[in-house]
Scaffold this active site. Structure first.
Site, short mmCIF file in Angstrom:
data_model
loop_
_atom_site.label_atom_id
_atom_site.label_comp_id
_atom_site.label_asym_id
_atom_site.label_seq_id
_atom_site.Cartn_x
_atom_site.Cartn_y
_atom_site.Cartn_z
N GLU A 176 39.06 4.98 -76.88
CA GLU A 176 37.64 5.21 -76.61
C GLU A 176 36.99 5.84 -77.84
O GLU A 176 37.63 6.62 -78.54
CB GLU A 176 37.48 6.15 -75.41
CG GLU A 176 38.02 5.53 -74.12
CD GLU A 176 37.90 6.44 -72.90
OE1 GLU A 176 37.34 7.55 -73.01
OE2 GLU A 176 38.39 6.03 -71.82
N HIS B 45 33.09 5.67 -69.99
CA HIS B 45 33.79 6.82 -69.39
C HIS B 45 32.79 7.82 -68.78
O HIS B 45 32.79 9.01 -69.12
CB HIS B 45 34.70 7.51 -70.42
CG HIS B 45 35.79 8.32 -69.79
ND1 HIS B 45 37.01 8.53 -70.37
CD2 HIS B 45 35.85 8.99 -68.59
CE1 HIS B 45 37.76 9.29 -69.59
NE2 HIS B 45 37.07 9.58 -68.50
#
Ligand SMILES: NC(=O)c1ccc[n+]([C@@H]2O[C@H](COP(=O)([O-])OP(=O)(O)OC[C@H]3O[C@@H](n4cnc5c(N)ncnc54)[C@H](O)[C@@H]3O)[C@@H](O)[C@H]2O)c1
Ligand SMILES: O=C(O)CC[C@@H](O)C(=O)O
Length: 416
Positions: A269, A292
């Site tokens: 990420e 997220h």
């Protein structure tokens, strides 16, 4: 080693990743004024530099607290994960240094469950593709591959705080809910536990993953498992990016074996909002990609800010470690008029008798003693009615297997 007494204003608190202001307010109200509050995480080199003089650190899911970072964190007293997951923290490295780690195990569960439910309906109706097309001037008016939620089977993998909440919300919309968990759990409402992951995959129209990041859950959904899913079904992952082999998911979507997916967590990420997000899922139709944000609602973040800062303040002021994810849990009363010693040591025979010998030799009478151990460390808290004094403290810190000694003087003053 016992260290010299510190004024609360000198206790340095570093809060990363845009932790909610509620945490800052809580620290300030408790008298902790030395707070650095940053909107992003830090790369390892910068974190190693910064953490050297930090006593308490707060982070979310991006910041990696590994062995190298802990090795530099000479003054670190405790860690607060302002989220549920603690996989970003090397819990063993923290324990080895006598550092408790706290989190907020329930504060954002509702936010995740609501998001997954909303995504289920959007994906059943093919909304991501239709919406993207309309934004480009298209008009995909069609019932092809569009379904009601009513009567569809939602398969939940991991029936914990989030899975169970999702189960209740989904049933109220008319889903049939089945779940798979390694632990036998009583279902909410009419939800039924199935005996294996394979059975769940074969029966569900939507599979939603809610397991923690563990060696046993790493890559648990790959090519083989996706092949077991019903043709045209949907996969949702708002747990951890390590649970799904993302390339296998991309292939199944491209091949039309799955009808859609919603993914909130990824194997890699971006570290911040300015870094490019790279994924084989980019550009695929009927796929919802979110950065997220399953737990990122103002309500959840505010609650998390309060909950975790309270745990850190309580540990700092009074030594209580209740709900720590890696540390022996001790619930302590207030200690007005008493001097409180916190002694953290390897859990090996003889340490307690050595500590008590030092106290007796220094003519220190014990008013209260609280001991809790886990397989690695012992945590003993000892209240006495007079100053420990430098000689006793020095002797206590020299007891074999000592990791840390802190003294909380009568009620609120601090040594760390
Ligand atoms: N996307 C987000 O923003 C977000 C927000 C909060 C939590 N999460 C993640 O969601 C996950 C679940 O959170 P939770 O609070 O419900 O956790 P939880 O600990 O309450 O529940 C996890 C459940 O998974 C089960 N489980 C463990 N290993 C399993 C396996 N191999 N197979 C099947 N079941 C297994 C456990 O028995 C437990 O019931 C965690 O990974 C957490 O980090 C993500
Ligand atoms: O806020 C975050 O960064 C993490 C959210 C979520 O994954 C959690 O573990 O609670």
């Amino acid at each position: 080693m016992a260290k010299t007494s510190l004024d609360k204003s000198k206790i340095k608190i570093l809060l990363l990743e845009g932790i909610h202001q509620s945490a800052v307010d809580n620290f300030l109200n408790a008298g902790y004024t030395n707070i650095e509050h940053l909107p992003t995480s830090l790369d390892e080199a910068t974190l190693i530099e910064k953490i050297r003089d930090v006593h308490f650190i707060g982070l979310r899911s991006r910041t990696q607290l590994n062995e190298r970072v802990f090795a530099a964190a000479e003054k670190l007293v405790a860690v607060g994960c302002f989220c549920i997951g603690t996989n970003q923290v090397d819990l063993d490295a923290a324990l080895a240094r006598g550092i408790p780690v706290f989190n907020a195990p329930y504060s954002n569960t509702r936010s995740v469950a609501e998001l997954v439910l909303a995504e289920s309906i959007m994906l059943l109706r093919g909304i991501p593709e239709k919406s993207a097309s309309a934004h480009q001037g298209g008009w995909m008016k069609s019932a092809k591959n569009a379904h009601e939620a009513r009567g569809k089977t939602l398969g939940i993998v991991g029936y914990g705080s989030i899975g169970a909440q999702l189960s209740v919300l989904a049933e109220s919309l008319g889903f049939d809910v089945i779940y798979y968990d390694v632990v036998t759990k009583l279902g909410m409402g009419n939800a039924r536990q199935v005996g294996s992951l394979e059975e769940l995959l074969a029966r569900a129209d939507i599979v939603s993953l809610h397991v923690p990041d563990l060696p046993s859950t790493r890559w648990m959904i790959g090519e083989e498992q996706i092949a077991l899913m019903k043709p045209g079904s949907i996969l949702i992952n708002a747990s951890r990016g390590s649970v799904v082999v993302i390339e296998a998911l991309a292939e199944a979507l491209e091949a039309g074996r799955l009808n859609g997916a919603a993914v909130d967590v990824f194997p890699v990420e971006p570290k911040g909002n300015n870094e490019e997000f790279v994924s084989p899922l980019r550009g695929l139709p009927n796929v919802i990609l979110t950065p997220h944000i399953g737990g990122s609602t103002l309500e959840a973040q505010e609650n998390i800010g309060i909950e975790v800062s309270e745990k850190l303040v309580t540990y700092s002021d009074n030594g209580t470690t209740i709900t720590s994810v890696n540390f022996p849990e001790v619930a302590l009363p207030a200690h007005p008029g008493k001097h409180r010693l916190l002694h953290i040591h390897d859990n090996v025979p003889g340490v307690m008798s050595e500590i008590n010998r030092v106290l007796s030799e220094n003519d220190i009478n014990i008013l209260g003693q609280y001991l809790q151990t886990n397989e690695r460390i012992g945590y003993v808290v000892i209240d006495v009615n007079k100053d420990y004094g430098p000689k006793a403290l020095e002797a206590l810190s020299r007891v074999d297997h000592t990791k840390r000694v802190r003294v909380l003087y009568s009620e609120s003053s601090y040594e760390g």
